[in-house]
Design an enzyme around this catalytic site. Sequence first.
Site, PDB file in Angstrom:
ATOM      1  N   SER A 156       0.843  -1.194   0.000  1.00  0.00           N
ATOM      2  CA  SER A 156       0.000   0.000   0.000  1.00  0.00           C
ATOM      3  C   SER A 156       0.876   1.241   0.000  1.00  0.00           C
ATOM      4  O   SER A 156       2.043   1.207   0.427  1.00  0.00           O
ATOM      5  CB  SER A 156      -0.885   0.006   1.248  1.00  0.00           C
ATOM      6  N   TYR A 169      -2.052  -1.073  10.218  1.00  0.00           N
ATOM      7  CA  TYR A 169      -2.124  -1.310   8.777  1.00  0.00           C
ATOM      8  C   TYR A 169      -0.796  -0.954   8.112  1.00  0.00           C
ATOM      9  O   TYR A 169      -0.243  -1.730   7.322  1.00  0.00           O
ATOM     10  CB  TYR A 169      -3.259  -0.463   8.190  1.00  0.00           C
TER      11      TYR A 169
END
Length: 276
Positions: A156, A169
């Site tokens: 990401s 995350y």
Amino acid sequence: MTGRLAGKVAFITGAARGQGRSHAIRLAQEGADIIAVDVSQQIETVPYPTARAEDLAETVRQVEALDRRIVAREADVRDLAALTAVVDDAVAELGRLDIVLANAGISTPASSLDMDEETWQTMIDINLTGVWKTIKAAVPHIQAGGRGGSVVITSSLAAIYANPGTAHYSAAKAGLVMLAKVLAKELAPESIRVNTVHPTTVATDMILNEPTYRLFRPDLEHPTREDFEVAARTLNRLPIAAMEPVDISNAILYLVSDDGRYVTGTTHVVDAGGQL
């Protein structure tokens, strides 16, 4: 049969919807047969509905409509035995494995010090350890084929660019970078390439939900998608709020095809200028 992936087989986690479904369809369009896994029960700690059995069935329908073979099974990436059984059975049926897309992941926005232990641990178990388990279950089949192959791990922009409410995350996604780099060195002698892909916001169910809207718009009690898009546009230098899943699928197609045959150990960023 024509196509850049003619005769090849790809294993994709999180394939029931979103980016995973898009990857399955895009690779099938280029001639690949697909092994698809996902879950059908709600994942604990996740504040939006996770995939259901009918979602995976729709992926099957769309791949079969392209006249490609697909083996689809339920498996949680936290369950190494289940993953191994699925891949073993599917490779026996389809005859080989060439590509692994470790795509499954969750998002559970939470402040670093306010989140509970279960929220942290579930994130790490799925988004980081689940990727290692995916690779451990699948890559030996690529090795056994002796033809080389490709692994792409979905990381990401959050592995590169920090935002509040994403510590768990971002930690998981950043950990994937070094996992991929180590694997790239270990597997290079067997012509197996390993790369990470780093999207900015993508218009999937993982993003298009109120908890994520609140992450982007903490100033509003009940932000809408339109409110989210106002904030999301400020993250990207190109004038968009979110990319479509196929934008990431096309990047992955480059990495897994002969077009990217000498690309390994890279962080392939597809972020609309978000890191600038």
